[in-house]
Motif scaffolding. Structure first.
Motif, short mmCIF file in Angstrom:
data_model
loop_
_atom_site.label_atom_id
_atom_site.label_comp_id
_atom_site.label_asym_id
_atom_site.label_seq_id
_atom_site.Cartn_x
_atom_site.Cartn_y
_atom_site.Cartn_z
N TRP A 49 42.83 3.23 29.88
CA TRP A 49 43.72 3.70 29.79
C TRP A 49 44.26 2.63 29.21
CZ3 TRP A 49 42.39 8.19 28.63
CH2 TRP A 49 42.47 8.64 29.71
N THR A 50 44.18 0.96 29.33
CA THR A 50 44.67 -0.25 29.33
C THR A 50 44.36 -0.53 27.77
OG1 THR A 50 45.37 -0.69 31.48
CG2 THR A 50 44.65 -2.66 29.42
N ASN A 51 43.14 0.13 27.62
CA ASN A 51 41.92 0.20 26.62
C ASN A 51 42.19 0.47 25.58
OD1 ASN A 51 41.97 -3.03 26.59
ND2 ASN A 51 41.23 -2.29 27.98
N LEU A 52 42.18 1.77 25.25
CA LEU A 52 42.10 3.00 24.66
C LEU A 52 42.58 3.19 22.98
CD1 LEU A 52 40.51 5.81 24.75
CD2 LEU A 52 42.96 7.06 25.45
N ASP A 53 43.48 2.02 22.96
CA ASP A 53 44.11 2.20 21.59
C ASP A 53 43.00 1.91 21.10
OD1 ASP A 53 46.09 3.88 22.01
OD2 ASP A 53 47.31 2.66 21.71
N THR A 54 42.29 -0.23 21.19
CA THR A 54 41.71 -0.52 20.92
C THR A 54 40.33 0.00 21.06
OG1 THR A 54 43.17 -2.40 22.10
CG2 THR A 54 40.87 -2.83 21.15
N ILE A 55 40.22 0.94 21.83
CA ILE A 55 38.89 1.94 21.66
C ILE A 55 38.69 2.28 20.94
CG2 ILE A 55 36.96 3.04 23.68
CD1 ILE A 55 38.28 2.02 25.71
N VAL A 56 39.82 3.26 20.45
CA VAL A 56 39.62 3.93 19.88
C VAL A 56 39.84 3.30 17.94
CG1 VAL A 56 40.66 5.76 18.41
CG2 VAL A 56 40.54 6.38 20.67
N HIS A 57 39.94 2.53 18.09
CA HIS A 57 40.41 1.86 17.06
C HIS A 57 39.14 1.00 16.70
CE1 HIS A 57 44.13 2.87 15.57
NE2 HIS A 57 44.90 2.29 16.39
N GLY A 58 38.83 0.64 17.63
CA GLY A 58 36.90 0.10 17.51
C GLY A 58 35.56 0.84 16.81
N PHE A 59 36.07 2.35 16.77
CA PHE A 59 34.97 3.11 15.98
C PHE A 59 35.42 3.49 15.13
CE2 PHE A 59 34.21 3.89 21.07
CZ PHE A 59 32.74 4.47 20.74
N ASP A 60 36.26 2.64 14.51
CA ASP A 60 36.76 2.83 12.86
C ASP A 60 35.86 2.39 11.95
OD1 ASP A 60 38.85 4.98 13.42
OD2 ASP A 60 40.29 2.89 13.36
N THR A 61 35.47 1.04 13.00
CA THR A 61 34.35 0.05 12.13
C THR A 61 33.05 -0.30 12.44
OG1 THR A 61 35.27 -1.51 13.03
CG2 THR A 61 36.60 -1.20 10.95
N CYS A 62 32.55 -0.03 13.64
CA CYS A 62 31.33 0.09 14.39
C CYS A 62 31.02 1.17 15.37
CB CYS A 62 31.31 -0.76 15.40
SG CYS A 62 32.50 -0.85 17.28
N ARG A 63 29.86 1.29 16.14
CA ARG A 63 29.24 2.52 16.44
C ARG A 63 29.39 2.25 17.96
NH1 ARG A 63 24.24 3.34 14.44
NH2 ARG A 63 23.86 4.47 15.46
N PHE A 64 29.50 0.97 19.01
CA PHE A 64 28.74 0.48 19.80
C PHE A 64 30.19 -0.30 20.14
CE2 PHE A 64 26.06 -1.80 22.70
CZ PHE A 64 26.42 -1.17 24.20
#
Length: 117
Positions: A90-105
């Protein structure tokens, strides 16, 4: 975002993601439950544009060798309690979601969040 949560992770993770506006299913929700073969999990995730969320290195090998699943979130946290895992998630969810905007892993460990190119 759409997620498919693998068997080694708590089912309540999917329920919590759904409560937060995401679309998540757990392998227990599939007809074969936690006995669903990896290839079927990958096929379903890719067909439904879901991120496979797992602790299982087999999915990493498949991603690297077979380019499947299309999107992968590896939780490389080692042995930690489900409560600790969920707090980290939960602490990292927003960054995780945004990470998938530009990458796949994306990989989340106890100490870092890695967005792989």
């Amino acid at each position: 975002m759409r997620f498919l949560i693998d068997a080694q992770l708590p089912r309540r993770l999917a329920a919590s993601l759904n409560a937060r506006g995401h679309d998540a299913i757990h392998t227990l929700d599939l007809p074969l439950g936690n006995r669903t073969p990896d290839r079927e999990i990958i096929a379903l995730a890719d067909r439904q544009a879901r991120v496979v969320v797992t602790k299982d290195d087999d999915f990493v090998q498949s991603f690297l060798v077979n380019d499947a699943p299309r999107r992968l979130l590896l939780l490389s946290t080692g042995n930690i309690s489900n409560a600790h895992l969920e707090r980290l998630f939960w602490t990292n969810l927003d960054t995780i979601v945004h990470g998938f905007d530009t990458c796949r892993f994306v990989e989340l460990s106890q100490h870092a969040l890695l967005i792989h190119e």
